[in-house]
Design a protein around this motif. Sequence first.
Motif, PDB file in Angstrom:
ATOM      1  N   CYS A  61      38.290  50.290  52.557  1.00  0.00           N
ATOM      2  CA  CYS A  61      39.712  50.527  52.285  1.00  0.00           C
ATOM      3  C   CYS A  61      40.415  49.348  51.627  1.00  0.00           C
ATOM      4  O   CYS A  61      41.567  49.492  51.208  1.00  0.00           O
ATOM      5  CB  CYS A  61      40.450  50.870  53.583  1.00  0.00           C
ATOM      6  SG  CYS A  61      39.855  52.359  54.382  1.00  0.00           S
ATOM      7  N   LEU A  62      39.767  48.199  51.505  1.00  0.00           N
ATOM      8  CA  LEU A  62      40.441  47.009  51.019  1.00  0.00           C
ATOM      9  C   LEU A  62      39.613  46.351  49.924  1.00  0.00           C
ATOM     10  O   LEU A  62      38.440  46.044  50.117  1.00  0.00           O
ATOM     11  CB  LEU A  62      40.686  46.006  52.156  1.00  0.00           C
ATOM     12  CG  LEU A  62      41.482  44.748  51.815  1.00  0.00           C
ATOM     13  CD1 LEU A  62      42.866  45.106  51.276  1.00  0.00           C
ATOM     14  CD2 LEU A  62      41.611  43.844  53.028  1.00  0.00           C
ATOM     15  N   LEU A  63      40.241  46.142  48.752  1.00  0.00           N
ATOM     16  CA  LEU A  63      39.565  45.580  47.599  1.00  0.00           C
ATOM     17  C   LEU A  63      40.430  44.482  47.005  1.00  0.00           C
ATOM     18  O   LEU A  63      41.635  44.661  46.787  1.00  0.00           O
ATOM     19  CB  LEU A  63      39.313  46.673  46.548  1.00  0.00           C
ATOM     20  CG  LEU A  63      38.878  46.216  45.160  1.00  0.00           C
ATOM     21  CD1 LEU A  63      37.483  45.581  45.202  1.00  0.00           C
ATOM     22  CD2 LEU A  63      38.873  47.401  44.188  1.00  0.00           C
ATOM     23  N   TYR A  64      39.806  43.344  46.714  1.00  0.00           N
ATOM     24  CA  TYR A  64      40.462  42.258  45.977  1.00  0.00           C
ATOM     25  C   TYR A  64      39.759  42.132  44.645  1.00  0.00           C
ATOM     26  O   TYR A  64      38.530  42.035  44.576  1.00  0.00           O
ATOM     27  CB  TYR A  64      40.376  40.955  46.764  1.00  0.00           C
ATOM     28  CG  TYR A  64      40.873  39.755  45.986  1.00  0.00           C
ATOM     29  CD1 TYR A  64      42.241  39.494  45.878  1.00  0.00           C
ATOM     30  CD2 TYR A  64      39.990  38.905  45.336  1.00  0.00           C
ATOM     31  CE1 TYR A  64      42.713  38.412  45.159  1.00  0.00           C
ATOM     32  CE2 TYR A  64      40.443  37.816  44.608  1.00  0.00           C
ATOM     33  CZ  TYR A  64      41.799  37.569  44.517  1.00  0.00           C
ATOM     34  OH  TYR A  64      42.241  36.502  43.790  1.00  0.00           O
ATOM     35  N   THR A  65      40.521  42.141  43.535  1.00  0.00           N
ATOM     36  CA  THR A  65      39.913  42.059  42.218  1.00  0.00           C
ATOM     37  C   THR A  65      40.591  40.970  41.403  1.00  0.00           C
ATOM     38  O   THR A  65      41.794  40.728  41.547  1.00  0.00           O
ATOM     39  CB  THR A  65      40.026  43.416  41.481  1.00  0.00           C
ATOM     40  OG1 THR A  65      39.404  43.327  40.197  1.00  0.00           O
ATOM     41  CG2 THR A  65      41.472  43.837  41.317  1.00  0.00           C
ATOM     42  N   SER A  66      39.823  40.321  40.548  1.00  0.00           N
ATOM     43  CA  SER A  66      40.381  39.278  39.683  1.00  0.00           C
ATOM     44  C   SER A  66      39.650  39.279  38.356  1.00  0.00           C
ATOM     45  O   SER A  66      38.557  39.823  38.224  1.00  0.00           O
ATOM     46  CB  SER A  66      40.223  37.901  40.336  1.00  0.00           C
ATOM     47  OG  SER A  66      38.859  37.581  40.526  1.00  0.00           O
TER      48      SER A  66
END
Length: 376
Positions: free
Chosen positions: A371-376
């Motif tokens: 449920c949790l995504l960090y993108t860069s």
Amino acid sequence: MKKLILSGILIIANIIIIQAQSNQSFKSYWDKGYHLESEDGNFKMKFGGRIQHQWSFFSQDNATENKFGESINGSEFRRIRFYNSGTIYNFVSYKLQLEFSGGTTTLKDAFISINKIPVVGKLTLGHFKEPFGLDNLNSSKDMTFIERASNVDMTLGRNNGFMLSNTAFGKKATWAFGAFKDTDKFGKEVSNNYNFTGRVTALPIINDDLTKVLHIGLAFSQRNPNQNEYQLKSKPEANLLPRYIDTETITQVNNIQLLGAEIAYVHNSFSLQSEYIKSKVNRQQSFENYSFSGYYLEASYFLTGEHKNYSNKIGYFKRVSPKSNFNPQGNGIGAIELVARYSSTDYSDKSVNGGVLNNFTVGANWHLNPCLLYTS
């Protein structure tokens, strides 16, 4: 909009009444969203949503700044959504999804489906995505990048309509065909004309656990524009930037024909995906016709051993579940994915000088949990 929200509340209330009348017990559980399900499986509900927040930092040359103005670094809530979906009496399903970002409440999905119809499969009626484009159909919570490639602006998004869809050949193929009317972002019709859209997909390569998949697909749409006008415009793949390419308004348009070709390949942790979209603008006699197109190619690799989650029931991708969820007090680190994409969109043809937009994007996605995504 008040009527829309009230309708959603009534749907929930009706199911609660059904529960009380049938004297059934319901179980609740979490599976990428909060679920309620009757003991006989005839009634199901799911509540979910997404919050997507992004920060953007820009640098541009003098020529770009002189033409489009200074781009200011900033942040925004890209998407804030809430949805409720479910199944009633086993064969009827529904979904209501609202968007709250941008300062107004807008409609995303509001539809009812009749499922498991012999031969034809499923009949869907309401406001939902037209069956066109792989990345367009991927949910924004399941995409590789927070923004789709710029050629997505040639696709159709959500409109009012009805659609038949089904799988074939043991879920090695899908098809979907429907008739639609153009709407605004509140689901209100803006045209009296019908548009017809269809998509077919096939899986020449597939194994049992879907770690090796070759997906191919074709889509077509015949559009009859409102007031015989048509316009395409796109921004670079960062939402806070202005639109860099623009055909401006094209008049005297009889119809538009959209063609989409898509391919995706998954081999364990590695995947490739590409789409080509062409928009052919057919104008009235004595006026020149135009053709615009765009494509992208993207690659993904999971350092932690996961793979893209392809669904052969619907013919596109769903979210990835890490092998181990992030746990700062344990051994879980989540899933780490390296990504890259090149895209090119051309809105120039003959007397229309809409411009060409080329984008190259590289990044990393950190899936802390499903449920949790960090993108860069």
